[in-house]
Design a protein around this motif. Structure first.
Motif, PDB file in Angstrom:
ATOM      1  N   LEU A   1       0.808  -1.206   0.000  1.00 49.95           N
ATOM      2  CA  LEU A   1       0.000   0.000   0.000  1.00 49.95           C
ATOM      3  C   LEU A   1       0.848   1.266   0.000  1.00 49.95           C
ATOM      4  O   LEU A   1       0.457   2.275  -0.582  1.00 49.95           O
ATOM      5  N   ASP A   2       2.014   1.240   0.658  1.00 51.30           N
ATOM      6  CA  ASP A   2       2.891   2.408   0.712  1.00 51.30           C
ATOM      7  C   ASP A   2       4.340   1.952   0.578  1.00 51.30           C
ATOM      8  O   ASP A   2       5.068   1.861   1.572  1.00 51.30           O
ATOM      9  N   PRO A   3       4.816   1.651  -0.640  1.00 55.22           N
ATOM     10  CA  PRO A   3       6.149   1.064  -0.804  1.00 55.22           C
ATOM     11  C   PRO A   3       7.292   2.020  -0.488  1.00 55.22           C
ATOM     12  O   PRO A   3       8.375   1.589  -0.136  1.00 55.22           O
ATOM     13  N   TYR A   4       7.082   3.319  -0.596  1.00 57.43           N
ATOM     14  CA  TYR A   4       8.186   4.254  -0.403  1.00 57.43           C
ATOM     15  C   TYR A   4       8.384   4.641   1.051  1.00 57.43           C
ATOM     16  O   TYR A   4       9.355   5.309   1.373  1.00 57.43           O
ATOM     17  N   SER A   5       7.513   4.231   1.941  1.00 56.06           N
ATOM     18  CA  SER A   5       7.695   4.576   3.352  1.00 56.06           C
ATOM     19  C   SER A   5       8.863   3.811   3.964  1.00 56.06           C
ATOM     20  O   SER A   5       9.511   4.304   4.884  1.00 56.06           O
ATOM     21  N   SER A   6       9.161   2.606   3.471  1.00 52.58           N
ATOM     22  CA  SER A   6      10.261   1.820   4.022  1.00 52.58           C
ATOM     23  C   SER A   6      11.605   2.194   3.409  1.00 52.58           C
ATOM     24  O   SER A   6      12.643   1.777   3.903  1.00 52.58           O
ATOM     25  N   MET A   7      11.604   2.998   2.342  1.00 50.64           N
ATOM     26  CA  MET A   7      12.848   3.394   1.697  1.00 50.64           C
ATOM     27  C   MET A   7      13.425   4.616   2.413  1.00 50.64           C
ATOM     28  O   MET A   7      12.698   5.583   2.654  1.00 50.64           O
ATOM     29  N   PRO A   8      14.724   4.587   2.764  1.00 53.46           N
ATOM     30  CA  PRO A   8      15.309   5.777   3.400  1.00 53.46           C
ATOM     31  C   PRO A   8      15.312   6.951   2.426  1.00 53.46           C
ATOM     32  O   PRO A   8      15.735   6.833   1.280  1.00 53.46           O
ATOM     33  N   SER A   9      14.836   8.090   2.882  1.00 52.43           N
ATOM     34  CA  SER A   9      14.684   9.236   1.991  1.00 52.43           C
ATOM     35  C   SER A   9      16.022   9.842   1.606  1.00 52.43           C
ATOM     36  O   SER A   9      16.173  10.383   0.512  1.00 52.43           O
ATOM     37  N   SER A  10      17.039   9.750   2.457  1.00 51.25           N
ATOM     38  CA  SER A  10      18.326  10.362   2.132  1.00 51.25           C
ATOM     39  C   SER A  10      18.972   9.668   0.938  1.00 51.25           C
ATOM     40  O   SER A  10      19.542  10.316   0.068  1.00 51.25           O
ATOM     41  N   THR A  11      18.886   8.353   0.863  1.00 50.60           N
ATOM     42  CA  THR A  11      19.465   7.619  -0.260  1.00 50.60           C
ATOM     43  C   THR A  11      18.736   7.973  -1.548  1.00 50.60           C
ATOM     44  O   THR A  11      19.359   8.183  -2.586  1.00 50.60           O
ATOM     45  N   TRP A  12      17.426   8.057  -1.503  1.00 49.46           N
ATOM     46  CA  TRP A  12      16.645   8.390  -2.690  1.00 49.46           C
ATOM     47  C   TRP A  12      16.974   9.802  -3.164  1.00 49.46           C
ATOM     48  O   TRP A  12      17.170  10.043  -4.340  1.00 49.46           O
ATOM     49  N   GLU A  13      17.083  10.748  -2.243  1.00 47.20           N
ATOM     50  CA  GLU A  13      17.393  12.123  -2.619  1.00 47.20           C
ATOM     51  C   GLU A  13      18.795  12.234  -3.197  1.00 47.20           C
ATOM     52  O   GLU A  13      19.033  12.993  -4.127  1.00 47.20           O
ATOM     53  N   ASP A  14      19.764  11.480  -2.655  1.00 51.74           N
ATOM     54  CA  ASP A  14      21.125  11.517  -3.177  1.00 51.74           C
ATOM     55  C   ASP A  14      21.162  11.025  -4.616  1.00 51.74           C
ATOM     56  O   ASP A  14      21.848  11.600  -5.459  1.00 51.74           O
TER      57      ASP A  14
END
Length: 69
Positions: free
Chosen positions: A41-54
């Motif tokens: 239902l919310d796949p991006y909540s478990s992804m660390p945001s700092s890695t994605w932003e980098d």
């Protein structure tokens, strides 16, 4: 009820252990199903945001080395 009828319905130690093990497995399976539905239902909540932003910043800068690997 007579003694024979009561002893016919009693479970052995192996049967009790088997039922307890199956019960624990069912609880574990239920918890895994709930966790999987939360991830779906919310796949991006478990992804660390700092890695994605980098990675997004590197993509904006024009470095495509990580995309080719």
């Amino acid at each position: 009820m007579s003694v024979n009828e009561v002893s016919a319905f009693s479970l052995t130690l192996e049967q009790k252990t088997g039922f307890a093990f199956v019960g624990i497995l069912c609880i574990f399976l239920g918890l895994l199903i709930i966790r999987c539905f939360k991830i779906l239902l919310d796949p991006y909540s478990s992804m660390p945001s700092s890695t994605w932003e980098d990675e997004v910043e590197e993509f904006d800068k024009g470095t495509f080395e990580y995309a080719l690997a």
